[in-house]
Design a protein around this motif. Sequence first.
Motif, PDB file in Angstrom:
ATOM      1  N   CYS A 263       0.878  -1.172   0.000  1.00  0.00           N
ATOM      2  CA  CYS A 263       0.000   0.000   0.000  1.00  0.00           C
ATOM      3  C   CYS A 263       0.909   1.213   0.000  1.00  0.00           C
ATOM      4  N   ALA A 264       0.997   1.856  -1.155  1.00  0.00           N
ATOM      5  CA  ALA A 264       1.900   2.987  -1.302  1.00  0.00           C
ATOM      6  C   ALA A 264       1.129   4.293  -1.173  1.00  0.00           C
ATOM      7  N   ALA A 265       1.631   5.162  -0.339  1.00  0.00           N
ATOM      8  CA  ALA A 265       1.011   6.468  -0.124  1.00  0.00           C
ATOM      9  C   ALA A 265       1.778   7.512  -0.910  1.00  0.00           C
ATOM     10  N   SER A 266       1.055   8.368  -1.584  1.00  0.00           N
ATOM     11  CA  SER A 266       1.690   9.430  -2.354  1.00  0.00           C
ATOM     12  C   SER A 266       0.975  10.749  -2.076  1.00  0.00           C
ATOM     13  N   GLY A 267       1.571  11.808  -2.565  1.00  0.00           N
ATOM     14  CA  GLY A 267       1.007  13.124  -2.289  1.00  0.00           C
ATOM     15  C   GLY A 267       1.416  13.590  -0.902  1.00  0.00           C
ATOM     16  N   ARG A 268       0.691  14.533  -0.383  1.00  0.00           N
ATOM     17  CA  ARG A 268       1.015  15.079   0.939  1.00  0.00           C
ATOM     18  C   ARG A 268       0.384  14.207   2.020  1.00  0.00           C
TER      19      ARG A 268
ATOM     20  N   ARG B 151       2.130  11.498   7.586  1.00  0.00           N
ATOM     21  CA  ARG B 151       2.811  10.293   8.037  1.00  0.00           C
ATOM     22  C   ARG B 151       2.483   9.903   9.453  1.00  0.00           C
ATOM     23  N   SER B 152       1.738  10.722  10.128  1.00  0.00           N
ATOM     24  CA  SER B 152       1.329  10.353  11.475  1.00  0.00           C
ATOM     25  C   SER B 152       0.089   9.475  11.454  1.00  0.00           C
TER      26      SER B 152
ATOM     27  N   ASN C 241       7.262   5.272   1.980  1.00  0.00           N
ATOM     28  CA  ASN C 241       5.859   5.607   2.238  1.00  0.00           C
ATOM     29  C   ASN C 241       4.948   4.435   1.891  1.00  0.00           C
ATOM     30  N   THR C 242       5.367   3.259   2.279  1.00  0.00           N
ATOM     31  CA  THR C 242       4.641   2.055   1.886  1.00  0.00           C
ATOM     32  C   THR C 242       4.428   1.143   3.091  1.00  0.00           C
ATOM     33  N   VAL C 243       3.234   0.595   3.143  1.00  0.00           N
ATOM     34  CA  VAL C 243       2.897  -0.399   4.152  1.00  0.00           C
ATOM     35  C   VAL C 243       2.756  -1.744   3.445  1.00  0.00           C
ATOM     36  N   TYR C 244       3.354  -2.748   4.025  1.00  0.00           N
ATOM     37  CA  TYR C 244       3.325  -4.079   3.423  1.00  0.00           C
ATOM     38  C   TYR C 244       2.459  -5.026   4.247  1.00  0.00           C
TER      39      TYR C 244
END
Length: 129
Positions: free
Chosen positions: A21-26, A29-30, A76-79
């Motif tokens: 699950c890759a997060a992009s943009g602003r 991160r909390s 910025n990725t959750v596995y």
Amino acid sequence: VQLQAYGGGLVQTGGSLRLSCAASGRFPRSYDMAWFRQAPGKAQELFGACTWSGGSIYYADSVKGRFAISVDKAKNTVYLQMNSLNPEDTAFYYCAAAPRRTILIDISEMSKPWRYTYWGQGTQVTVSS
């Protein structure tokens, strides 16, 4: 902000898959991250979640001992590592992000979709018998 989940596919019983699950943009991160899944004819299930630090992780009994969540902050990725898969794991898998401390409340509350601000588009996991 965008979450993109990928890595699903067809696997035999006993096999493994790793979802990302890759997060992009602003992306804040909390935020806490969660994995949901929904099988045909069944309710959506939150089966795993973690803080962005990875310090707190939750697993539902249905996946405990077989699935593992990890966070790569640099990417910025959750596995989601899924092992010992069985046909009951067949479902559409989603990742979602919620404000910090969401996953620290009880499961009935943190399972509520409205608590999650961002959702990935999902990926299909099919386990053949």
